[in-house]
Design a protein around this motif. Structure first.
Motif, PDB file in Angstrom:
ATOM      1  N   SER A  12       0.829  -1.208   0.000  1.00 43.80           N
ATOM      2  CA  SER A  12       0.000   0.000   0.000  1.00 43.80           C
ATOM      3  C   SER A  12       0.863   1.258   0.000  1.00 43.80           C
ATOM      4  O   SER A  12       1.986   1.255  -0.484  1.00 43.80           O
ATOM      5  CB  SER A  12      -0.962  -0.028   1.187  1.00 43.80           C
ATOM      6  OG  SER A  12      -0.251  -0.125   2.396  1.00 43.80           O
ATOM      7  N   GLY A  13       0.332   2.341   0.531  1.00 42.70           N
ATOM      8  CA  GLY A  13       0.973   3.640   0.386  1.00 42.70           C
ATOM      9  C   GLY A  13       2.203   3.855   1.242  1.00 42.70           C
ATOM     10  O   GLY A  13       2.475   3.119   2.183  1.00 42.70           O
ATOM     11  N   GLY A  14       2.937   4.913   0.883  1.00 47.97           N
ATOM     12  CA  GLY A  14       4.098   5.328   1.651  1.00 47.97           C
ATOM     13  C   GLY A  14       5.408   5.043   0.940  1.00 47.97           C
ATOM     14  O   GLY A  14       5.902   3.922   0.988  1.00 47.97           O
ATOM     15  N   THR A  16       8.357   5.923   1.656  1.00 45.62           N
ATOM     16  CA  THR A  16       9.446   5.597   2.573  1.00 45.62           C
ATOM     17  C   THR A  16       9.333   4.170   3.117  1.00 45.62           C
ATOM     18  O   THR A  16      10.223   3.720   3.839  1.00 45.62           O
ATOM     19  CB  THR A  16       9.469   6.586   3.753  1.00 45.62           C
ATOM     20  OG1 THR A  16       8.197   6.571   4.406  1.00 45.62           O
ATOM     21  CG2 THR A  16       9.746   7.996   3.263  1.00 45.62           C
ATOM     22  N   ARG A  17       8.263   3.471   2.782  1.00 45.04           N
ATOM     23  CA  ARG A  17       8.073   2.103   3.260  1.00 45.04           C
ATOM     24  C   ARG A  17       8.645   1.075   2.272  1.00 45.04           C
ATOM     25  O   ARG A  17       8.405  -0.128   2.417  1.00 45.04           O
ATOM     26  CB  ARG A  17       6.583   1.839   3.496  1.00 45.04           C
ATOM     27  CG  ARG A  17       5.954   2.796   4.484  1.00 45.04           C
ATOM     28  CD  ARG A  17       4.462   2.562   4.614  1.00 45.04           C
ATOM     29  NE  ARG A  17       4.158   1.317   5.272  1.00 45.04           N
ATOM     30  CZ  ARG A  17       4.192   1.123   6.581  1.00 45.04           C
ATOM     31  NH1 ARG A  17       4.535   2.113   7.376  1.00 45.04           N
ATOM     32  NH2 ARG A  17       3.895  -0.046   7.097  1.00 45.04           N
ATOM     33  N   CYS A  42       0.301   3.539  -4.804  1.00 45.77           N
ATOM     34  CA  CYS A  42       1.083   4.655  -4.287  1.00 45.77           C
ATOM     35  C   CYS A  42       2.548   4.261  -4.158  1.00 45.77           C
ATOM     36  O   CYS A  42       3.142   3.709  -5.073  1.00 45.77           O
ATOM     37  CB  CYS A  42       0.471   5.118  -2.972  1.00 45.77           C
ATOM     38  SG  CYS A  42       1.161   6.633  -2.308  1.00 45.77           S
ATOM     39  N   GLY A  43       3.174   4.535  -2.998  1.00 46.39           N
ATOM     40  CA  GLY A  43       4.589   4.230  -2.816  1.00 46.39           C
ATOM     41  C   GLY A  43       4.914   2.762  -2.947  1.00 46.39           C
ATOM     42  O   GLY A  43       6.050   2.391  -3.280  1.00 46.39           O
ATOM     43  N   ASP A 214       0.295  11.190  -5.816  1.00 50.17           N
ATOM     44  CA  ASP A 214      -0.882  11.479  -4.997  1.00 50.17           C
ATOM     45  C   ASP A 214      -1.211  12.969  -4.982  1.00 50.17           C
ATOM     46  O   ASP A 214      -0.317  13.821  -4.955  1.00 50.17           O
ATOM     47  CB  ASP A 214      -0.666  10.985  -3.565  1.00 50.17           C
ATOM     48  CG  ASP A 214      -0.780   9.480  -3.463  1.00 50.17           C
ATOM     49  OD1 ASP A 214      -1.284   8.862  -4.411  1.00 50.17           O
ATOM     50  OD2 ASP A 214      -0.357   8.915  -2.443  1.00 50.17           O
ATOM     51  N   TYR A 217       0.553  15.954  -3.122  1.00 52.25           N
ATOM     52  CA  TYR A 217       1.893  15.514  -2.742  1.00 52.25           C
ATOM     53  C   TYR A 217       2.869  15.663  -3.905  1.00 52.25           C
ATOM     54  O   TYR A 217       3.967  16.180  -3.742  1.00 52.25           O
ATOM     55  CB  TYR A 217       1.876  14.056  -2.275  1.00 52.25           C
ATOM     56  CG  TYR A 217       1.396  13.882  -0.863  1.00 52.25           C
ATOM     57  CD1 TYR A 217       2.269  13.960   0.215  1.00 52.25           C
ATOM     58  CD2 TYR A 217       0.050  13.650  -0.591  1.00 52.25           C
ATOM     59  CE1 TYR A 217       1.822  13.818   1.515  1.00 52.25           C
ATOM     60  CE2 TYR A 217      -0.412  13.509   0.711  1.00 52.25           C
ATOM     61  CZ  TYR A 217       0.480  13.590   1.757  1.00 52.25           C
ATOM     62  OH  TYR A 217       0.028  13.464   3.040  1.00 52.25           O
ATOM     63  N   LEU A 235      -5.730   3.071  -1.532  1.00 50.47           N
ATOM     64  CA  LEU A 235      -4.442   2.760  -0.902  1.00 50.47           C
ATOM     65  C   LEU A 235      -4.286   1.290  -0.535  1.00 50.47           C
ATOM     66  O   LEU A 235      -3.189   0.741  -0.560  1.00 50.47           O
ATOM     67  CB  LEU A 235      -4.247   3.623   0.352  1.00 50.47           C
ATOM     68  CG  LEU A 235      -3.694   5.025   0.134  1.00 50.47           C
ATOM     69  CD1 LEU A 235      -3.575   5.749   1.471  1.00 50.47           C
ATOM     70  CD2 LEU A 235      -2.350   4.986  -0.570  1.00 50.47           C
TER      71      LEU A 235
END
Length: 258
Positions: A12-14, A16-17, A42-43, A214, A217, A235
């Motif tokens: 899912s999102g992020g 930095t993950r 997303c990320g 996003d 962002y 997400l």
């Protein structure tokens, strides 16, 4: 409906993950639970791209230590919107406004992070990576149903975004968009089109640029003459995961839903 995949994993999102998702995937491989399909939003789409680009965990780790990846991360810049007087004040006004998207917001000029439109400039080593036949991959994004010159106008209940499912042609054959519509009261009067759209002619890196864009962002991606926003529209893409796979692995408590 064709035969389902045995196991799907959701990233899912992020942004930095990224390391968390790559660690999850490495652990699943070690436990002999390697998924049959990746579904990213997303990320998480960038993690899916790295997995598609390299054959094993060690080579993926080496790439994240490369000069190419370092230059991308260290070159990330914030826009003037980072000021509290800019997007901070705007966000506060949105929180206090209980109306459902009354206007078409200017996501083309109001965003926090600068990012090149063409990610192949940043990632020449992986720019030619395609959706893998070894592990089918889906990246979630959204197509903008409005243009920059319409920003500021009243929405008048018009749909502004349509969820997009980026994948390869073979995986696309397994997807019936009408079967994966989210059944939610919150979507009935929202600015999001209920039925998603499947796109199969984007490169993996193009779909990643779209998925990470996003709203507020990152600047929308402009690809093949159309604007795309990020996977924030979905997400945690549970509906399509349940539709395509018998088992779903998510990051929450390493939960496996059967």
């Amino acid at each position: 409906m064709t035969e389902k995949f045995k196991r799907a994993v959701i990233f899912s999102g992020g942004g930095t993950r990224l390391m968390i998702y790559l660690g999850m995937f490495a652990a699943l491989e070690e436990l002999d639970l390697k998924p049959d399909i990746l579904i990213a939003s997303c990320g998480g789409s960038f993690a899916a791209t790295i997995i598609n680009a390299f054959p094993d965990h060690l080579s993926r780790k080496e790439y994240l230590q490369s000069e190419e990846y370092f230059q991308f991360v260290s070159g990330t810049l914030l826009t003037r919107q980072k000021k509290l007087s800019e997007i901070g004040f705007f966000s506060l006004k949105k929180m206090l406004d209980k109306r459902k998207a009354p206007f078409i917001e200017d996501v083309f000029n109001r965003y926090l992070v600068e990012m090149p439109q063409d990610l192949s400039q940043c990632f020449p080593f992986i720019k030619n990576v395609q959706f893998s036949k070894e592990i089918p991959t889906i990246n979630i994004g959204s197509e903008l149903l409005f243009t920059p010159n319409e920003c500021g106008q009243k929405r008048n209940e018009r749909k502004l975004y349509q969820k997009t499912i980026f994948t390869d042609p073979e995986t696309a054959k397994k997807i019936n968009p009408e079967k994966i519509i989210a059944d939610s009261e919150s979507l009935k009067n929202s600015a999001v089109e209920e039925s998603p759209k499947v796109i199969t002619d984007f490169s993996l890196l193009e779909s990643t640029r779209a998925s990470i864009s996003d709203m507020f962002y990152v600047e929308p991606a402009f690809i093949q003459g159309k604007y795309f926003a990020g996977g924030a529209i979905d997400l945690v893409p549970v509906e399509i995961s349940q539709y395509l796979a018998q088992e779903i692995i998510t990051e929450k408590n390493s939960l496996i839903i059967r």
